[in-house]
Design a protein around this motif. Sequence first.
Motif, PDB file in Angstrom:
ATOM      1  N   GLY A  81       0.796  -1.223   0.000  1.00  0.00           N
ATOM      2  CA  GLY A  81       0.000   0.000   0.000  1.00  0.00           C
ATOM      3  C   GLY A  81       0.829   1.275   0.000  1.00  0.00           C
ATOM      4  N   GLN A  82       2.148   1.149  -0.160  1.00  0.00           N
ATOM      5  CA  GLN A  82       3.036   2.317  -0.171  1.00  0.00           C
ATOM      6  C   GLN A  82       3.601   2.608  -1.557  1.00  0.00           C
ATOM      7  N   GLY A  83       3.102   1.904  -2.571  1.00  0.00           N
ATOM      8  CA  GLY A  83       3.587   2.129  -3.929  1.00  0.00           C
ATOM      9  C   GLY A  83       4.838   1.356  -4.293  1.00  0.00           C
ATOM     10  N   LEU A  84       5.243   0.413  -3.457  1.00  0.00           N
ATOM     11  CA  LEU A  84       6.473  -0.328  -3.734  1.00  0.00           C
ATOM     12  C   LEU A  84       6.303  -1.291  -4.908  1.00  0.00           C
ATOM     13  N   GLY A  85       5.140  -1.901  -5.048  1.00  0.00           N
ATOM     14  CA  GLY A  85       4.891  -2.759  -6.201  1.00  0.00           C
ATOM     15  C   GLY A  85       4.971  -1.968  -7.492  1.00  0.00           C
ATOM     16  N   LYS A  86       4.422  -0.775  -7.475  1.00  0.00           N
ATOM     17  CA  LYS A  86       4.486   0.106  -8.645  1.00  0.00           C
ATOM     18  C   LYS A  86       5.929   0.496  -8.944  1.00  0.00           C
ATOM     19  N   ARG A  87       6.718   0.743  -7.911  1.00  0.00           N
ATOM     20  CA  ARG A  87       8.117   1.115  -8.105  1.00  0.00           C
ATOM     21  C   ARG A  87       8.918  -0.050  -8.695  1.00  0.00           C
ATOM     22  N   ILE A  88       8.645  -1.268  -8.212  1.00  0.00           N
ATOM     23  CA  ILE A  88       9.307  -2.446  -8.751  1.00  0.00           C
ATOM     24  C   ILE A  88       8.973  -2.588 -10.234  1.00  0.00           C
ATOM     25  N   MET A  89       7.700  -2.444 -10.572  1.00  0.00           N
ATOM     26  CA  MET A  89       7.291  -2.556 -11.977  1.00  0.00           C
ATOM     27  C   MET A  89       7.913  -1.455 -12.828  1.00  0.00           C
ATOM     28  N   LYS A  90       8.027  -0.254 -12.304  1.00  0.00           N
ATOM     29  CA  LYS A  90       8.645   0.833 -13.066  1.00  0.00           C
ATOM     30  C   LYS A  90      10.097   0.503 -13.384  1.00  0.00           C
ATOM     31  N   GLU A  91      10.823  -0.016 -12.410  1.00  0.00           N
ATOM     32  CA  GLU A  91      12.222  -0.397 -12.625  1.00  0.00           C
ATOM     33  C   GLU A  91      12.316  -1.488 -13.699  1.00  0.00           C
ATOM     34  N   ILE A  92      11.430  -2.460 -13.623  1.00  0.00           N
ATOM     35  CA  ILE A  92      11.422  -3.552 -14.604  1.00  0.00           C
ATOM     36  C   ILE A  92      11.065  -3.036 -15.987  1.00  0.00           C
ATOM     37  N   MET A  93      10.061  -2.173 -16.073  1.00  0.00           N
ATOM     38  CA  MET A  93       9.652  -1.651 -17.375  1.00  0.00           C
ATOM     39  C   MET A  93      10.745  -0.773 -17.977  1.00  0.00           C
ATOM     40  N   ASP A  94      11.453  -0.016 -17.158  1.00  0.00           N
ATOM     41  CA  ASP A  94      12.579   0.779 -17.669  1.00  0.00           C
ATOM     42  C   ASP A  94      13.641  -0.137 -18.270  1.00  0.00           C
ATOM     43  N   TYR A  95      13.937  -1.224 -17.586  1.00  0.00           N
ATOM     44  CA  TYR A  95      14.903  -2.196 -18.099  1.00  0.00           C
ATOM     45  C   TYR A  95      14.439  -2.744 -19.447  1.00  0.00           C
ATOM     46  N   LEU A  96      13.180  -3.196 -19.505  1.00  0.00           N
ATOM     47  CA  LEU A  96      12.670  -3.802 -20.733  1.00  0.00           C
ATOM     48  C   LEU A  96      12.632  -2.803 -21.892  1.00  0.00           C
ATOM     49  N   GLU A  97      12.234  -1.580 -21.610  1.00  0.00           N
ATOM     50  CA  GLU A  97      12.180  -0.571 -22.669  1.00  0.00           C
ATOM     51  C   GLU A  97      13.563  -0.274 -23.238  1.00  0.00           C
ATOM     52  N   ASN A  98      14.601  -0.409 -22.423  1.00  0.00           N
ATOM     53  CA  ASN A  98      15.966  -0.154 -22.877  1.00  0.00           C
ATOM     54  C   ASN A  98      16.667  -1.386 -23.445  1.00  0.00           C
ATOM     55  N   LYS A  99      16.252  -2.587 -23.055  1.00  0.00           N
ATOM     56  CA  LYS A  99      16.989  -3.797 -23.430  1.00  0.00           C
ATOM     57  C   LYS A  99      16.239  -4.745 -24.367  1.00  0.00           C
ATOM     58  N   ALA A 100      14.930  -4.800 -24.288  1.00  0.00           N
ATOM     59  CA  ALA A 100      14.182  -5.760 -25.105  1.00  0.00           C
ATOM     60  C   ALA A 100      14.105  -5.278 -26.553  1.00  0.00           C
ATOM     61  N   PRO A 101      14.463  -6.137 -27.507  1.00  0.00           N
ATOM     62  CA  PRO A 101      14.394  -5.728 -28.907  1.00  0.00           C
ATOM     63  C   PRO A 101      12.949  -5.616 -29.399  1.00  0.00           C
ATOM     64  N   LYS A 102      12.779  -4.907 -30.486  1.00  0.00           N
ATOM     65  CA  LYS A 102      11.470  -4.793 -31.115  1.00  0.00           C
ATOM     66  C   LYS A 102      10.966  -6.201 -31.424  1.00  0.00           C
ATOM     67  N   SER A 103       9.714  -6.446 -31.210  1.00  0.00           N
ATOM     68  CA  SER A 103       8.991  -7.707 -31.393  1.00  0.00           C
ATOM     69  C   SER A 103       9.125  -8.659 -30.207  1.00  0.00           C
ATOM     70  N   ALA A 104       9.859  -8.274 -29.157  1.00  0.00           N
ATOM     71  CA  ALA A 104       9.962  -9.143 -27.979  1.00  0.00           C
ATOM     72  C   ALA A 104       8.584  -9.299 -27.342  1.00  0.00           C
ATOM     73  N   TYR A 105       8.322 -10.464 -26.816  1.00  0.00           N
ATOM     74  CA  TYR A 105       7.059 -10.786 -26.156  1.00  0.00           C
ATOM     75  C   TYR A 105       7.323 -10.828 -24.652  1.00  0.00           C
ATOM     76  N   VAL A 106       6.642  -9.972 -23.918  1.00  0.00           N
ATOM     77  CA  VAL A 106       6.809  -9.906 -22.463  1.00  0.00           C
ATOM     78  C   VAL A 106       5.523 -10.413 -21.820  1.00  0.00           C
ATOM     79  N   SER A 107       5.647 -11.389 -20.941  1.00  0.00           N
ATOM     80  CA  SER A 107       4.470 -11.968 -20.300  1.00  0.00           C
ATOM     81  C   SER A 107       4.636 -12.000 -18.789  1.00  0.00           C
ATOM     82  N   LEU A 108       3.514 -12.218 -18.123  1.00  0.00           N
ATOM     83  CA  LEU A 108       3.486 -12.410 -16.677  1.00  0.00           C
ATOM     84  C   LEU A 108       2.203 -13.111 -16.314  1.00  0.00           C
TER      85      LEU A 108
END
Length: 137
Positions: A81-108
Amino acid sequence: MTKLQYEIVHEVPTVQDYLRLRKESGLSEKSIEAAERGLKNSLFAVSIYDGETLIGMGRVIGDNGCFYQIVDIAVAPHYQGQGLGKRIMKEIMDYLENKAPKSAYVSLIADAPANKLYEKFGFTYTYPKSHGMYKKY
């Protein structure tokens, strides 16, 4: 009221911390052997600490090209309830946006109510076009 400062690092937690936080946060338990193997094969990890205590985590696994999977998103109950899950996801999404090539499939796999968090990061449901499936050992 003093705002607590947390440390965010891009590294996997220790096996013991990982197993403890999975259990505390309600994720399925893993064996020590599985954790030892899995953690060292992470493509990217986010760990959040309150002092020496791991209070949040998330990882990216996959083949580092075509497919990526977001796993182990967990926050200790007392810190939810303090936004930590959102912060974790932001860090992960920043990584993916910088490292995952075009057409990569990201799932969860989204357990309710966390699916609402993932929707905010652009994730959509595969159903009815496809169905998530699993087999557990």
